[in-house]
Design a protein around this motif. Structure first.
Motif, PDB file in Angstrom:
ATOM      1  N   VAL A 185       9.859   7.919  44.627  1.00  0.00           N
ATOM      2  CA  VAL A 185      10.424   8.354  43.359  1.00  0.00           C
ATOM      3  C   VAL A 185      10.410   7.173  42.391  1.00  0.00           C
ATOM      4  N   ASP A 186      10.401   7.488  41.103  1.00  0.00           N
ATOM      5  CA  ASP A 186      10.360   6.445  40.086  1.00  0.00           C
ATOM      6  C   ASP A 186      11.750   6.038  39.607  1.00  0.00           C
ATOM      7  N   PHE A 187      12.660   7.019  39.497  1.00  0.00           N
ATOM      8  CA  PHE A 187      14.033   6.733  39.098  1.00  0.00           C
ATOM      9  C   PHE A 187      14.980   7.499  40.024  1.00  0.00           C
ATOM     10  N   VAL A 188      16.094   6.863  40.390  1.00  0.00           N
ATOM     11  CA  VAL A 188      17.143   7.526  41.162  1.00  0.00           C
ATOM     12  C   VAL A 188      18.459   7.390  40.407  1.00  0.00           C
ATOM     13  N   PHE A 189      19.118   8.529  40.161  1.00  0.00           N
ATOM     14  CA  PHE A 189      20.436   8.536  39.543  1.00  0.00           C
ATOM     15  C   PHE A 189      21.465   8.957  40.592  1.00  0.00           C
ATOM     16  N   ASP A 190      22.613   8.293  40.577  1.00  0.00           N
ATOM     17  CA  ASP A 190      23.672   8.536  41.557  1.00  0.00           C
ATOM     18  C   ASP A 190      24.822   9.281  40.890  1.00  0.00           C
ATOM     19  N   ALA A 191      25.069  10.522  41.336  1.00  0.00           N
ATOM     20  CA  ALA A 191      26.120  11.347  40.730  1.00  0.00           C
ATOM     21  C   ALA A 191      27.375  11.416  41.590  1.00  0.00           C
ATOM     22  N   ARG A 192      27.513  10.547  42.583  1.00  0.00           N
ATOM     23  CA  ARG A 192      28.646  10.626  43.495  1.00  0.00           C
ATOM     24  C   ARG A 192      29.976  10.258  42.848  1.00  0.00           C
ATOM     25  N   CYS A 193      29.927   9.638  41.679  1.00  0.00           N
ATOM     26  CA  CYS A 193      31.176   9.284  40.999  1.00  0.00           C
ATOM     27  C   CYS A 193      31.781  10.464  40.241  1.00  0.00           C
ATOM     28  N   LEU A 194      31.058  11.569  40.133  1.00  0.00           N
ATOM     29  CA  LEU A 194      31.535  12.717  39.364  1.00  0.00           C
ATOM     30  C   LEU A 194      32.467  13.595  40.208  1.00  0.00           C
ATOM     31  N   PRO A 195      33.296  14.423  39.564  1.00  0.00           N
ATOM     32  CA  PRO A 195      34.163  15.351  40.306  1.00  0.00           C
ATOM     33  C   PRO A 195      33.343  16.211  41.260  1.00  0.00           C
ATOM     34  N   ASN A 196      33.836  16.355  42.484  1.00  0.00           N
ATOM     35  CA  ASN A 196      33.068  17.029  43.536  1.00  0.00           C
ATOM     36  C   ASN A 196      33.586  18.447  43.770  1.00  0.00           C
ATOM     37  N   PRO A 197      32.791  19.465  43.444  1.00  0.00           N
ATOM     38  CA  PRO A 197      33.213  20.853  43.687  1.00  0.00           C
ATOM     39  C   PRO A 197      33.478  21.165  45.154  1.00  0.00           C
ATOM     40  N   TYR A 198      32.941  20.341  46.043  1.00  0.00           N
ATOM     41  CA  TYR A 198      33.133  20.587  47.475  1.00  0.00           C
ATOM     42  C   TYR A 198      34.610  20.619  47.844  1.00  0.00           C
ATOM     43  N   TRP A 199      35.397  19.820  47.126  1.00  0.00           N
ATOM     44  CA  TRP A 199      36.826  19.743  47.458  1.00  0.00           C
ATOM     45  C   TRP A 199      37.629  20.882  46.843  1.00  0.00           C
ATOM     46  N   GLN A 200      36.967  21.756  46.086  1.00  0.00           N
ATOM     47  CA  GLN A 200      37.601  22.984  45.610  1.00  0.00           C
ATOM     48  C   GLN A 200      37.199  24.094  46.578  1.00  0.00           C
ATOM     49  N   GLU A 201      38.144  24.510  47.399  1.00  0.00           N
ATOM     50  CA  GLU A 201      37.807  25.419  48.493  1.00  0.00           C
ATOM     51  C   GLU A 201      37.081  26.675  48.022  1.00  0.00           C
ATOM     52  N   GLU A 202      37.452  27.178  46.837  1.00  0.00           N
ATOM     53  CA  GLU A 202      36.835  28.409  46.347  1.00  0.00           C
ATOM     54  C   GLU A 202      35.403  28.181  45.864  1.00  0.00           C
ATOM     55  N   LEU A 203      34.993  26.911  45.684  1.00  0.00           N
ATOM     56  CA  LEU A 203      33.642  26.600  45.205  1.00  0.00           C
ATOM     57  C   LEU A 203      32.709  26.117  46.312  1.00  0.00           C
ATOM     58  N   ARG A 204      33.256  25.834  47.461  1.00  0.00           N
ATOM     59  CA  ARG A 204      32.489  25.171  48.518  1.00  0.00           C
ATOM     60  C   ARG A 204      31.248  25.956  48.926  1.00  0.00           C
ATOM     61  N   ALA A 205      31.327  27.266  48.916  1.00  0.00           N
ATOM     62  CA  ALA A 205      30.211  28.097  49.384  1.00  0.00           C
ATOM     63  C   ALA A 205      29.107  28.247  48.351  1.00  0.00           C
ATOM     64  N   TYR A 206      29.366  27.835  47.116  1.00  0.00           N
ATOM     65  CA  TYR A 206      28.365  27.960  46.050  1.00  0.00           C
ATOM     66  C   TYR A 206      27.556  26.664  45.938  1.00  0.00           C
ATOM     67  N   ASN A 207      26.439  26.722  45.208  1.00  0.00           N
ATOM     68  CA  ASN A 207      25.681  25.505  44.919  1.00  0.00           C
ATOM     69  C   ASN A 207      25.592  25.304  43.410  1.00  0.00           C
ATOM     70  N   GLY A 208      24.981  24.192  43.002  1.00  0.00           N
ATOM     71  CA  GLY A 208      24.966  23.814  41.593  1.00  0.00           C
ATOM     72  C   GLY A 208      24.138  24.696  40.686  1.00  0.00           C
ATOM     73  N   MET A 209      23.382  25.638  41.264  1.00  0.00           N
ATOM     74  CA  MET A 209      22.616  26.578  40.453  1.00  0.00           C
ATOM     75  C   MET A 209      23.438  27.817  40.096  1.00  0.00           C
ATOM     76  N   GLN A 210      24.589  27.964  40.722  1.00  0.00           N
ATOM     77  CA  GLN A 210      25.391  29.172  40.546  1.00  0.00           C
ATOM     78  C   GLN A 210      26.535  28.945  39.563  1.00  0.00           C
ATOM     79  N   ALA A 211      26.908  30.014  38.869  1.00  0.00           N
ATOM     80  CA  ALA A 211      27.838  29.931  37.744  1.00  0.00           C
ATOM     81  C   ALA A 211      29.186  29.308  38.081  1.00  0.00           C
ATOM     82  N   PRO A 212      29.838  29.626  39.187  1.00  0.00           N
ATOM     83  CA  PRO A 212      31.152  29.022  39.444  1.00  0.00           C
ATOM     84  C   PRO A 212      31.122  27.492  39.471  1.00  0.00           C
TER      85      PRO A 212
END
Length: 287
Positions: A185-212
């Motif tokens: 890869v030419d560039f790598v960006f690290d998004a781990r500092c952003l709020p993590n939906p994984y820790w919202q139990e109601e969002l855990r089953a969704y992915n970043g392409m989905q509206a919730p």
């Protein structure tokens, strides 16, 4: 006439998908020659330059480790000479991690071309990588097929090689750091500092392409700020790579698991630059 003709070299590790890539190029209108001896590459190029025929306007040749090692080491210089003669010549290399290649050969019961009574499969793969080292370094585009199935590889070849002439082909890829960094890869960006939906139990089953998940991330200022900064940075530097003659650019965005934040950002980046008129493709490695 040679500037209307294109020579695409396809190389890679045995079991990485070279045959699939060549078949895909054939479907795209390329005249394909598999397992071409390197000693004949210059002759093919000379024919395209000096005796151009419509059927050969787009030609693809497969070259792999079955060629002699002394010839493989000369391939980068051959390609440079071909380009200097005025022919549009690009080289694609397909790579795959050793453990995945071992699994593929074991499942298909195919014989690796470099195995023999003294050389095991694992040793043959290591030896093949050593032989192909000059080719790997000289490749214009490298595709890692470790996590890629047949249909995904066809899409990657179609989008990355079949783009508009003179435009850089951009691949935005999401991944999870816990599964390892993507290669080539030419560039790598690290998004781990952003709020993590994984820790919202109601969002855990969704992915970043989905509206919730998308709605959750869009509501955070840190996320929109990072996205804006990434767009500004890439908008500044993509034209510089394009002006320098780069044909391919791979930009990876990672979060912890590769399911939420990185996927969301890759989708937004792809949408923005596609709307800006660039040749763009997105891929989500962990989905």
């Amino acid at each position: 006439m040679s500037d209307w003709f294109k020579l695409q070299i396809v190389s890679g590790m045995s079991g990485s998908g070279k045959t699939i890539a060549l078949h895909t190029l054939e479907d795209m209108g390329y005249y394909c020659i598999d397992n071409l001896p390197i000693s004949l590459l210059v002759s093919v190029a000379d024919h395209l330059i000096n005796e151009p025929e419509a059927i050969f306007r787009k030609t693809a040749v497969g070259i792999d480790a079955r060629s002699q090692s002394s010839q493989l080491s000369t391939l980068p210089d051959m390609v440079e000479d071909i380009r200097n003669s005025g022919l549009d010549c690009k080289m694609l290399f397909l790579d795959t991690k050793a453990e995945t290649l071992i699994k593929r050969f074991s499942e298909t019961r195919r014989k690796h071309p470099l195995t023999n009574e003294q050389r095991s499969l694992a040793e043959a793969i290591r030896y093949e990588r050593e032989l192909l080292a000059p080719v790997i370094e000289a490749a214009d585009l490298r595709i890692d097929t470790t996590h890629t199935n047949l249909h995904e590889l066809r899409d990657l070849v179609r989008h990355r090689i079949g783009g508009e002439e003179g435009k850089v082909s951009i691949l935005f890829e999401s991944f999870g750091f816990k599964h390892g960094l993507p290669r080539d890869v030419d560039f790598v960006f690290d998004a781990r500092c952003l709020p993590n939906p994984y820790w919202q139990e109601e969002l855990r089953a969704y992915n970043g392409m989905q509206a919730p998940v998308a709605d959750y991330l869009s509501a955070h200022q840190e996320v929109t700020s990072m996205l804006s900064d990434m767009i500004d940075f890439l908008a500044r530097w993509i034209p510089a790579f394009e002006a320098d003659g780069r044909s391919y650019l791979t930009i990876a965005v990672g979060c912890t698991g590769g399911q939420h934040r990185s996927v969301f950002l890759v989708e937004r980046l792809s949408q923005h630059f596609a709307e800006a008129g660039l040749h763009v493709m997105s891929r989500h490695r962990e989905l």
